[in-house]
Design an enzyme around this catalytic site. Structure first.
Site, short mmCIF file in Angstrom:
data_model
loop_
_atom_site.label_atom_id
_atom_site.label_comp_id
_atom_site.label_asym_id
_atom_site.label_seq_id
_atom_site.Cartn_x
_atom_site.Cartn_y
_atom_site.Cartn_z
N LYS A 53 17.97 64.76 41.71
CA LYS A 53 18.82 63.88 40.89
C LYS A 53 17.95 62.82 40.20
O LYS A 53 18.16 62.48 39.03
CB LYS A 53 19.89 63.20 41.76
CG LYS A 53 21.02 64.15 42.11
CD LYS A 53 21.94 63.65 43.20
CE LYS A 53 22.90 64.77 43.60
NZ LYS A 53 23.75 64.47 44.73
N GLN A 97 24.84 60.03 48.92
CA GLN A 97 24.56 61.45 49.18
C GLN A 97 25.24 61.87 50.49
O GLN A 97 25.01 61.26 51.54
CB GLN A 97 23.04 61.67 49.26
CG GLN A 97 22.64 63.11 49.45
CD GLN A 97 23.02 63.99 48.25
OE1 GLN A 97 22.80 63.62 47.10
NE2 GLN A 97 23.58 65.15 48.52
N ASP A 120 30.64 60.50 41.15
CA ASP A 120 30.95 61.75 41.87
C ASP A 120 32.45 62.03 41.85
O ASP A 120 32.88 63.12 42.19
CB ASP A 120 30.50 61.63 43.35
CG ASP A 120 29.16 62.30 43.60
OD1 ASP A 120 28.73 63.12 42.75
OD2 ASP A 120 28.54 62.01 44.64
#
Ligand code: NAP
Length: 287
Positions: A53, A97, A120
């Site tokens: 990422k 994460q 997200d």
């Protein structure tokens, strides 16, 4: 039957090129998109995802900020960090994460991220917005699949779409996006009866199960579009999807490979959501 390979790697590259130009333009107007990534503990897979990422951000000119917290971090400390990032104008997107260690309450942590920085799209606010079709962000994997279908000019409207898997990050939001695109959607899971027969009704079949090569040729209708979300590690360190590609590609009209299908699109959509968040935050301030 000849099939179309839905090449996510290629589309993600094209998207990244366009996004680099978009970021350059934003920079010229005084806005630099920023993404903060929080990683807790030493899970090797999470480390690989976070590194990629970071690399993706660098490639398109997004500023990335990494926060690596120890495995035994106190929940309050993590929540405080999220609060700090929520209030930091250099940060447009925040992601934690997953998975995080068991002693941390995942729901509480995800709820702490400001919804307008939740790139997200896992915050219940964004889940609700997605449900009513008013979403700023959609979760990256399903959103990436929609882009892939659009790019291949695969019309979704009126099609029978079967989604196998009902997770909050893939199956459910995927079903919702397909519904908003006017597909007729069936959601399957581990308790579904006659899974094969249900899958065989699909014009578009999306497998998000997490079981290597589970979807064999006899699950698939001739000419169906098959999307393989699965990422399953093989003994030799490689990866395989949920779909038996060799056999299914003989009857599908279009199919995603693993790797190189849905995965790169997920990564590209994170960048897209971050740029979108930046534009939302800095709209009034652009020169
Ligand atoms: P998950 O949370 O484990 O959910 C798996 C789903 O599959 C569950 O709803 C489960 O049903 C269903 N399932 C399991 N076995 C089944 C069976 N035999 N028949 C029918 N349904 C079955 O997984 P996830 O997070 O959604 O991820 C799914 C896969 O996609 C994994 O391989 C993951 O690594 C991969 N993934 C890939 C990307 C990408 O970018 N390519 C992104 C995210 C995830 P129940 O609900 O009844 O248990």
């Amino acid at each position: 039957m000849a099939y179309t390979l839905l090449n996510g790697k290629d589309l993600a590259l094209r998207m990244k090129k366009a996004m680099s130009a978009q970021v350059e333009e934003l920079k010229n107007k005084g806005a630099i998109p920023g993404l903060a990534v929080i990683i807790v503990g030493n899970d090797p897979a999470s480390r690989i995802y976070v590194n990629s990422k970071k690399r993706d951000c660098e490639e398109v000119g997004i500023r990335s900020f990494e926060y690596a917290l120890p495995e035994d971090v106190q929940e309050e400390q993590l929540l405080e960090l999220i609060d700090t990032l929520n209030n930091d104008d250099n940060v447009d997107g925040i992601l934690v994460q997953l998975p995080i260690p068991d002693h941390l309450d995942e729901g509480k942590v995800l709820r702490r991220i400001r919804p307008d920085k939740d790139v997200d799209a896992f915050h219940p606010y964004n889940v609700g917005e997605l449900m009513i079709g008013n979403h700023a962000f959609a979760p990256c994997t399903p959103a990436g699949i929609m882009e892939l279908l659009k790019d291949a000019k695969i019309d979704v409207e009126g099609k029978n779409c079967v989604v196998v898997g009902r997770s909050n990050i893939v199956g459910k939001p995927m079903s919702m996006l397909m519904l908003h695109a006017n597909a007729t959607v069936t959601i399957c899971h581990s308790r579904t009866k006659n899974l094969k027969d249900v899958c065989k009704t699909a014009d578009i079949l999306i497998a998000a199960i997490g079981k290597p090569n589970y979807i064999t040729r006899d699950f698939v209708k001739e000419g169906a579009v098959v999307i393989d979300v699965g990422i399953n590690r093989t003994a030799d360190g490689g990866m395989t999807g949920d779909v038996d590609f060799t056999e299914v590609s003989k009857i599908a009209s279009a199919i995603t490979p693993v790797p190189g299908g849905v995965g790169p699109m997920t990564r590209a959509m994170l960048l897209k959501n971050t740029i979108k968040a930046c534009i939302m935050h800095k709209r009034g301030k652009l020169s």
